[in-house]
Motif scaffolding. Structure first.
Motif, PDB file in Angstrom:
ATOM      1  N   ALA A  23       1.340   1.090  31.406  1.00 48.04           N
ATOM      2  CA  ALA A  23       1.990   0.973  32.716  1.00 48.04           C
ATOM      3  C   ALA A  23       1.165   1.640  33.805  1.00 48.04           C
ATOM      4  N   ALA A  24       0.600   2.804  33.492  1.00 46.99           N
ATOM      5  CA  ALA A  24      -0.107   3.561  34.521  1.00 46.99           C
ATOM      6  C   ALA A  24      -1.469   2.956  34.841  1.00 46.99           C
ATOM      7  N   GLU A  25      -2.113   2.359  33.844  1.00 45.20           N
ATOM      8  CA  GLU A  25      -3.510   1.983  34.040  1.00 45.20           C
ATOM      9  C   GLU A  25      -3.755   0.501  34.265  1.00 45.20           C
ATOM     10  N   LEU A  26      -2.827  -0.346  33.822  1.00 45.67           N
ATOM     11  CA  LEU A  26      -3.093  -1.781  33.912  1.00 45.67           C
ATOM     12  C   LEU A  26      -3.171  -2.258  35.357  1.00 45.67           C
ATOM     13  N   GLY A  27      -2.438  -1.589  36.241  1.00 46.57           N
ATOM     14  CA  GLY A  27      -2.409  -2.033  37.627  1.00 46.57           C
ATOM     15  C   GLY A  27      -3.751  -1.944  38.330  1.00 46.57           C
ATOM     16  N   GLU A  28      -4.613  -1.079  37.875  1.00 49.25           N
ATOM     17  CA  GLU A  28      -5.836  -0.838  38.639  1.00 49.25           C
ATOM     18  C   GLU A  28      -7.122  -1.144  37.881  1.00 49.25           C
ATOM     19  N   VAL A  29      -7.015  -1.907  36.795  1.00 45.44           N
ATOM     20  CA  VAL A  29      -8.259  -2.289  36.116  1.00 45.44           C
ATOM     21  C   VAL A  29      -8.649  -3.700  36.528  1.00 45.44           C
ATOM     22  N   HIS A  78     -11.859  -1.976  29.643  1.00 47.79           N
ATOM     23  CA  HIS A  78     -10.660  -1.151  29.736  1.00 47.79           C
ATOM     24  C   HIS A  78      -9.401  -2.014  29.726  1.00 47.79           C
TER      25      HIS A  78
END
Lengths: 305, 301
Positions: B257-263, B269
């Protein structure tokens, strides 16, 4: 499913309320859009940095009241995404929280036979925050690197030479950001360069606001966030690049004369010399009115007020 | 048999046939969606999974450095432990409360109180998880600091309490239904033999409703494993091997949830985050499989 009959009734009530509120907000939205549409002759497409997306949106919203002939469409996705769109010629303005890379500049020029023009539209200064009761006022980048870095040697407040009465465990609780946010990237590079990493075990919070919120409740904590997010419960530290160097407080003046070490410019790029509506929009952003919004959103405007 | 069914179908009005077809379609679509989702998640992650990812390191290394510029490391061991520990602790809290409440609602309280209880429990189920997360971040954080005298309250315990509060309504609803499904003749027979109310519950109802109660617990656990927002906000979101209920942790779901938005799409990644999705799929599958086997085992007894 058996739960459904149980929870069903409440769910339906909620759904009805939700649908109603959506329908209502939908109505008002279309009203506004159609009102704007009547006079619209041009849509400005604006894309890029997530750090800047709130700022860009605030500009776009305010601008509907300023100009009746232009509508600004904003989307995020990251600085790289914005520049990529600029290279492909699909946006009018790309937002970028870093400077465009030489290779990107070359590609954009080649593909569109127009040279991207750079505009600095504001500054983003990262403040180092601690709880208001922490008996410390200054810190160096070297110390911060030892606190945050993977093989850092500072893990206790006493390592910094202070005795922290409100923090009985003496442990420094590192507050950080999720590892792919622009803020994290910038802070890591400012502290450690490109060759090493932050240590694990920091609390990686999900927003600039959360960082300050948690530090305000945690006397043992240290963290970083945009300088506009300060609350009465936290304290911003003065920062020096190395021991022996002068310390600078994160304020408008020090950011503007580039003495505060952890600040970066925010860029907007247009394809070629901006013209017509795009030029009017960029001029408005750089005007006093546009810069007021920069300050309102916690960034640093171009000229001190 | 087949002919009989055909004849019956011929006698049915047209509308019945249409409705039957529609219902059948609904059933099949469910299967299609599950496979579709699995296919999508697998496709996004497969490239890196088979080509480049060190699976041993992925499962056993606690070093999660997906955005390092010099040395990228994708170890999810700490995240897996985080997910399991927070779920286990949540279940330790939720199961006694949930089953206790179900027994109380179904066997011990009067009809008026029962209705009130049900409404309140339904309300608890309707609170969105981000609200729970916010309560964890603010209220529960302060409470844990005050009670345990720790520097920060964003801990595994905090997340577990939030997860427990979220799964209790599910456990209560299903467990109560399971208890209600036990025929009244069982209760009457036990009481006729002189059993006290508690003996009826303990010796007759619980064994009789075993399957349903197990299903209740497992659905509650599945809710906990899959929960994202609340654990993201309440557990501290820190890559740590948990050393106790008061350590900060990070879960698999919260990481996605935290990281998928900004990759960037298609990035290494990005693919690793989808491989975590595959891992979660596998975990849920195994949990369900175990549940099935256990229930079958109970039936054969």
């Amino acid at each position: 499913m058996r739960i459904n009959s149980r929870i069903g009734y409440t769910t339906i009530c909620f759904l009805v309320v939700l649908t109603c509120s959506f329908a209502m907000s939908g109505c008002s939205h279309t009203d506004k859009a159609s009102a704007a549409k009547q006079g619209t002759t041009h849509t400005i497409k604006n894309k890029g940095s997530d750090t800047m997306v709130n700022l860009a949106q605030a500009w776009a919203e305010m601008y509907t009241g300023v100009s009746s002939t232009a509508l600004v469409e904003v989307s995020g996705g990251g600085s790289g995404t914005g520049v990529a769109a600029l290279i492909n010629g699909t946006v009018d303005i790309a937002n970028c929280s870093r400077q465009i890379k030489p290779k990107e500049l070359e590609l954009a020029t080649q593909k569109n036979s127009k040279i991207p023009q750079e505009f600095i539209v504001g500054y983003d200064a990262l403040a180092v925050y601690v709880h208001q009761d922490t008996p410390i006022n200054k810190i160096t980048i070297t110390q911060l690197a030892e606190i945050y870095g993977e093989d850092g040697t500072i893990s206790k407040w006493s390592d910094l030479g202070i005795s922290h009465n409100n923090c009985p465990s003496d442990e420094i609780i590192r507050i950080s950001r999720q590892s792919n946010s622009g803020t994290y990237f910038y802070f890591r590079e400012a502290l450690l360069g490109k060759s090493s990493d932050f240590g694990l075990g920091s609390l990686d919070l999900h927003g600039s606001k959360d960082v300050v919120e948690v530090i305000g409740r945690t006397p043992c904590a240290i963290g970083y966030s945009g300088m506009g997010y300060a609350t009465p419960h936290v304290k911003m530290l003065e920062v020096a690049t190395a021991p022996g160097e002068p310390y600078y407080a994160p304020n408008l003046k020090n950011v503007l004369d580039k003495t505060y070490p952890i600040a970066r410019p925010l860029y907007m790029y247009s394809l070629g010399e901006p013209m017509g509506e795009v030029k009017a929009y960029l001029d408005w952003i750089l005007s006093a009115e546009g810069q007021k919004i920069v300050e309102k959103l916690g960034f640093v405007p171009l000229t001190g007020s | 048999m087949n002919i009989l069914r055909k004849r019956r179908a011929a006698n049915l009005p047209f509308s019945e046939t249409v409705i039957e077809l529609f219902i059948r379609l609904c059933g099949i679509s469910c299967i299609i969606f599950v496979f579709g989702i699995f296919f999508f998640v697998f496709r996004e992650g497969a490239g890196f999974l088979f080509n480049g990812l060190d699976l041993g390191q992925f499962l056993t290394s606690p070093e999660w450095y997906p955005t390092s510029l010099s040395n990228k490391r994708y170890g999810t061991f700490a995240l897996i432990l985080g997910t399991f520990s927070v779920t286990t602790l949540a279940m330790c809290i939720a199961v006694p409360f949930g089953l206790g409440a179900a027994i109380f609602v179904s066997e011990f309280c009067g009809p008026k109180l029962r209705e009130t209880f049900k409404i309140i429990i339904e309300l608890l189920a309707a609170i969105p998880s981000v609200v729970w997360g916010f309560i964890g971040l603010t209220l529960m954080n302060q409470l844990i600091i005050a009670v345990f005298n720790v520097p920060i309250g964003l801990t595994m315990l905090n997340g577990s309490i939030m997860l427990a509060l979220m799964s209790v309504p599910i456990i209560v609803s299903i467990a109560e239904d399971a208890l209600k499904a036990v025929p009244d003749s069982y209760r009457e027979a036990a009481e006729a033999l002189g059993a006290t109310r508690w003996q009826v519950v303990y010796r007759v109802l619980l064994p009789a409703a075993k399957n349903g109660l197990l299903a209740a617990v497992l659905l509650g656990a599945a809710r906990s494993i899959g929960e994202t927002m609340a654990v993201l906000m309440a557990t501290g979101h820190s890559v740590n091997i948990p050393s106790g209920p008061l350590s900060w942790i990070r879960t698999l779901t919260a990481t996605i949830a935290a990281e998928l938005g900004e990759v960037a799409r298609g990035d290494e990644h990005y693919q690793v985050l989808f491989i975590i999705g595959i891992l979660l799929f596998t975990i849920t599958f195994v949990v369900n499989l175990i549940a099935d086997l256990v229930i079958k085992g109970i039936r054969q007894e």
